[in-house]
Write an enzyme that holds these catalytic residues in place. Sequence first.
Site, PDB file in Angstrom:
ATOM      1  N   GLU A 168       1.343   0.069 -37.757  1.00 25.32           N
ATOM      2  CA  GLU A 168       2.368  -0.935 -38.135  1.00 25.32           C
ATOM      3  C   GLU A 168       2.142  -2.173 -37.820  1.00 25.32           C
ATOM      4  O   GLU A 168       2.752  -3.039 -37.162  1.00 25.32           O
ATOM      5  CB  GLU A 168       3.574  -0.311 -37.525  1.00 25.32           C
ATOM      6  CG  GLU A 168       4.250   0.798 -38.065  1.00 25.32           C
ATOM      7  CD  GLU A 168       5.692   0.995 -37.767  1.00 25.32           C
ATOM      8  OE1 GLU A 168       6.357   0.283 -36.824  1.00 25.32           O
ATOM      9  OE2 GLU A 168       6.463   1.987 -38.155  1.00 25.32           O
TER      10      GLU A 168
ATOM     11  N   GLU B 197       4.093   8.034 -41.512  1.00 24.67           N
ATOM     12  CA  GLU B 197       5.441   8.471 -40.768  1.00 24.67           C
ATOM     13  C   GLU B 197       6.839   8.582 -41.685  1.00 24.67           C
ATOM     14  O   GLU B 197       6.839   7.725 -42.475  1.00 24.67           O
ATOM     15  CB  GLU B 197       5.706   7.539 -39.608  1.00 24.67           C
ATOM     16  CG  GLU B 197       4.681   7.508 -38.517  1.00 24.67           C
ATOM     17  CD  GLU B 197       5.123   6.583 -37.341  1.00 24.67           C
ATOM     18  OE1 GLU B 197       6.074   6.097 -37.235  1.00 24.67           O
ATOM     19  OE2 GLU B 197       4.095   6.085 -36.657  1.00 24.67           O
TER      20      GLU B 197
HETATM   21  C1  BGP Z   1       7.517   3.667 -35.790  1.00 27.39           C
HETATM   22  C2  BGP Z   1       6.461   4.038 -34.663  1.00 27.39           C
HETATM   23  C3  BGP Z   1       6.486   5.426 -33.976  1.00 27.39           C
HETATM   24  C4  BGP Z   1       7.785   5.763 -33.864  1.00 27.39           C
HETATM   25  C5  BGP Z   1       8.854   5.758 -34.942  1.00 27.39           C
HETATM   26  C6  BGP Z   1      10.284   5.752 -34.855  1.00 27.39           C
HETATM   27  O1  BGP Z   1       7.691   2.280 -35.629  1.00 27.39           O
HETATM   28  O2  BGP Z   1       5.412   3.873 -35.086  1.00 27.39           O
HETATM   29  O3  BGP Z   1       5.712   5.203 -32.867  1.00 27.39           O
HETATM   30  O4  BGP Z   1       8.209   5.777 -32.944  1.00 27.39           O
HETATM   31  O5  BGP Z   1       8.668   4.265 -35.436  1.00 27.39           O
HETATM   32  O6  BGP Z   1      10.956   5.301 -34.295  1.00 27.39           O
HETATM   33  P1  BGP Z   1      11.753   5.367 -33.119  1.00 27.39           P
HETATM   34  O7  BGP Z   1      11.065   6.245 -32.008  1.00 27.39           O
HETATM   35  O8  BGP Z   1      12.582   4.247 -32.613  1.00 27.39           O
HETATM   36  O9  BGP Z   1      12.900   6.337 -33.510  1.00 27.39           O
END
Ligand code: BGP
Length: 500
Positions: A203, A389
Amino acid sequence: MGKMKLEFPKDFLWGGGIADFQAEGGYEESGRGLTTLDFVTQGSATEPRKITYMMPDGSKHVQNARGLPMPEHARGYLDPNYYYPSLHAVDFYHHYKEDIRLFAEMGMRIFRFSICWTRIFPTGMEEAPNEAGLDFYESIVDECRKYGIEPLITICHDEIPAYLADHYQGWLSRTTIDCYLKLCKALFTRLGSKVKYWTTFNEINSLNGYISLGCTRYDDYSRYVGAHHMFLASALAVKMCHEMYPGSMLGAMYAASPCYPLTCKPEDVFMQMQVRRRTFYFSDVMMRGYYPGYARTILESKGVELPIQPGDEQILREGTLDYFAFSCYRSTTVNVNTVFPIKGLEIMSMDSNPYLKNTAWGWPKDPMSLRYVLNEVYDRYQKPILIAENGLGEIDRPDENGYVDDEYRIQYLKEHFKEIRKAICLDHVEVLGYTMWGCIDLVSLGTGEMKKRYGWIYVDMDDLGNGSKKRVPKKSYYWMKEFLETNGANLEQDDDPLII
Ligand code: BGP
């Protein structure tokens, strides 16, 4: 056109992913150094995560972890009064063999995990890598290979060695480029013959401040200057890996949940394109090897002058990425009034979308967003794409044996998988694979909670780290197993009204 008969390619890389600081724990094992995310406390949907720090005079402070600059000379500090989820996480460090066996038994074909930089270079500045850290990651790779699972390594996921933050302002300094390349060299040398897929940064378009860039500023200047240095680091890493292992595949990961114009008012439509360019700014440079024309306007409007040095442009040209990876959890909408600067930082407020329902954490569920982004990106670059993701963060309620009946997650996956299938079969987008976020429950990055769970596998642990850490497959695990065994036969076919 009626029901369609669409099928996933047999070699599609289905799998899941984690990040070191959300899963590993073991912060005192194998000579690991501290990283910026270690100082971030547990929060909740309503209570922002905090960062604890110390000033040179020994005074101790706490402030919101995101959105605020850190005072100059502040250093991360662990306060015994707080719980820091990254230090122990879900203890993947000690459970990885069991976890990877469960992934394999479900049929996972690819496992995405990230490297804790300070396990290899505890401060970032050492000349030689810490062999114990490399041993750990090599045994994860070996364990994957044992089951025929393709390992995919994220070299840097949203964090930086605390030492580089405290002494060099992290990615604002070119020293960090050299340190990052030392990390890459150590990883490629040890693992390059066993790992084909690498992601240079996670990201990269949404990083800022102390935690992810390692600098005390939190503004557009640090965001764009930090990114320039990361672009160079990524390009040099790509070149290095290609030279060492021709055929290796390097990508970067972008937060690319789409945004739609709120109305058909021409200004709203154009604003949507402008907002989208705040994402594509990053991938255009890294996929094409040069700054796009509109970058000048973005930088000038923010008063940011990039510290471009002779040779930088050639580095960018010679290190373009092989694939585009992205995260997509939702979609957003914009209108002409939604983008506005506050204290030198670009802020976007998103309107809610009346056609979509939100998750418990307020993220609109939009399966078609995947098909939308896959097409949008493929039209732009014509390079393979990895859905790195996606997934559903929910409150799971286990029975007395730890079993979770997560029918809602199965529905979520079904709806999203159908859209991927259409992107592949109808739109002919080259999709490499899908790695569901948090394939095993882990700590949420946004809130630091455990209760926001994504996994196919339940981990018995609460928000404060209490619990047996026992792993129990959920209902969605068994659904996914069947899905993989039958190449998606348990996913209904559906109509596609969107063919014209
Ligand atoms: C993305 C990240 C992850 C993950 C995901 C979900 O931004 O790359 O590391 O955590 O988001 O977000 P959250 O954990 O806040 O639900």
